[in-house]
Design a protein around this motif. Structure first.
Motif, PDB file in Angstrom:
ATOM      1  N   TYR A  18       0.786  -1.161   0.151  1.00 39.36           N
ATOM      2  CA  TYR A  18       0.133   0.130  -0.063  1.00 39.36           C
ATOM      3  C   TYR A  18       0.950   1.320  -0.146  1.00 39.36           C
ATOM      4  CZ  TYR A  18      -3.080   3.556   1.978  1.00 39.36           C
ATOM      5  OH  TYR A  18      -3.848   4.637   1.949  1.00 39.36           O
ATOM      6  N   ASP A  19       2.064   1.540   0.690  1.00 41.48           N
ATOM      7  CA  ASP A  19       2.620   2.500   0.813  1.00 41.48           C
ATOM      8  C   ASP A  19       3.649   2.761  -0.282  1.00 41.48           C
ATOM      9  OD1 ASP A  19       1.638   3.230   3.496  1.00 41.48           O
ATOM     10  OD2 ASP A  19       2.889   1.858   4.313  1.00 41.48           O
ATOM     11  N   GLN A  20       3.687   1.699  -1.025  1.00 41.25           N
ATOM     12  CA  GLN A  20       4.852   1.967  -2.293  1.00 41.25           C
ATOM     13  C   GLN A  20       4.027   2.225  -3.389  1.00 41.25           C
ATOM     14  OE1 GLN A  20       7.998  -1.112  -2.247  1.00 41.25           O
ATOM     15  NE2 GLN A  20       8.360  -0.601  -0.149  1.00 41.25           N
ATOM     16  N   ASP A  21       3.044   1.638  -3.700  1.00 39.82           N
ATOM     17  CA  ASP A  21       2.459   1.838  -4.743  1.00 39.82           C
ATOM     18  C   ASP A  21       0.814   1.853  -4.804  1.00 39.82           C
ATOM     19  OD1 ASP A  21       1.319   1.866  -7.770  1.00 39.82           O
ATOM     20  OD2 ASP A  21       3.084   0.855  -8.458  1.00 39.82           O
ATOM     21  N   LEU A  22      -0.049   2.873  -4.528  1.00 38.39           N
ATOM     22  CA  LEU A  22      -1.245   2.872  -4.303  1.00 38.39           C
ATOM     23  C   LEU A  22      -2.141   2.279  -5.385  1.00 38.39           C
ATOM     24  CD1 LEU A  22      -3.650   3.524  -2.273  1.00 38.39           C
ATOM     25  CD2 LEU A  22      -3.553   5.809  -3.363  1.00 38.39           C
ATOM     26  N   VAL A  23      -1.754   2.746  -6.688  1.00 37.88           N
ATOM     27  CA  VAL A  23      -2.719   2.194  -7.775  1.00 37.88           C
ATOM     28  C   VAL A  23      -2.371   0.679  -7.766  1.00 37.88           C
ATOM     29  CG1 VAL A  23      -2.784   2.080 -10.223  1.00 37.88           C
ATOM     30  CG2 VAL A  23      -2.543   4.138  -8.973  1.00 37.88           C
TER      31      VAL A  23
END
Length: 156
Positions: A18-23
């Motif tokens: 979640y914290d690294q690539d929301l999409v």
């Protein structure tokens, strides 16, 4: 600026953080939901994102209302400067607002409240853009939500 890469998509989610690539995280969790893999879903972050979605729609509605009212005030108090640009801005804002309200009918009752809430900034924007003195513009919103959204309403 990071180098853009073409990424091949697969049917199997890669479970990105979640914290690294929301999409990517959102797509992964959508895949998990569709597959019925309930225990693998990031429920806490998913709940936060769903709550934020509502906030985002409310902010967008307020932003469009503020911009629309700014232009309606300019239209009313600077009739000699009316032009196609102002007209298109008003019509586009009305269309966007109706789209938001159609997609999220629960915001319909909030539209009038948001109109009142955003008026102070719309008024300040109109004062700043027109250079007219503060007393020219009413202290409270002179328009109803129905007037603001009506395509045939143009204050005189």
């Amino acid at each position: 600026m990071p180098k853009l890469q073409t990424v091949a998509t697969t049917a199997v989610p890669s479970y990105r953080d979640y914290d690294q690539d929301l999409v990517a995280w959102a797509l992964d969790n959508a895949g998990l939901l569709r597959a019925g893999r309930w225990s693998e879903i990031d429920a806490e972050h998913l709940a936060e994102e769903l709550e934020d979605l509502g906030k985002s729609e409310r902010r967008a509605l307020g932003s469009y209302l503020r911009n629309l009212v700014t232009h309606l005030l300019k239209w009313q108090y600077q009739p000699g400067l009316r032009g196609a640009s102002w007209r298109l801005t008003v019509l586009n804002a009305r269309t966007a607002i109706r789209g938001i309200l159609a997609d999220s009918p629960s915001l319909v009752p909030e539209a009038a409240r948001l109109l009142t809430k955003t008026y102070a900034l719309a008024r300040a924007n109109a004062i700043g853009e027109t250079g007219l003195p503060d007393p020219v513009f009413p202290a409270s919103c002179p328009f109803t939500i129905d007037q603001v959204l009506a395509d045939d309403y143009w204050p005189e």
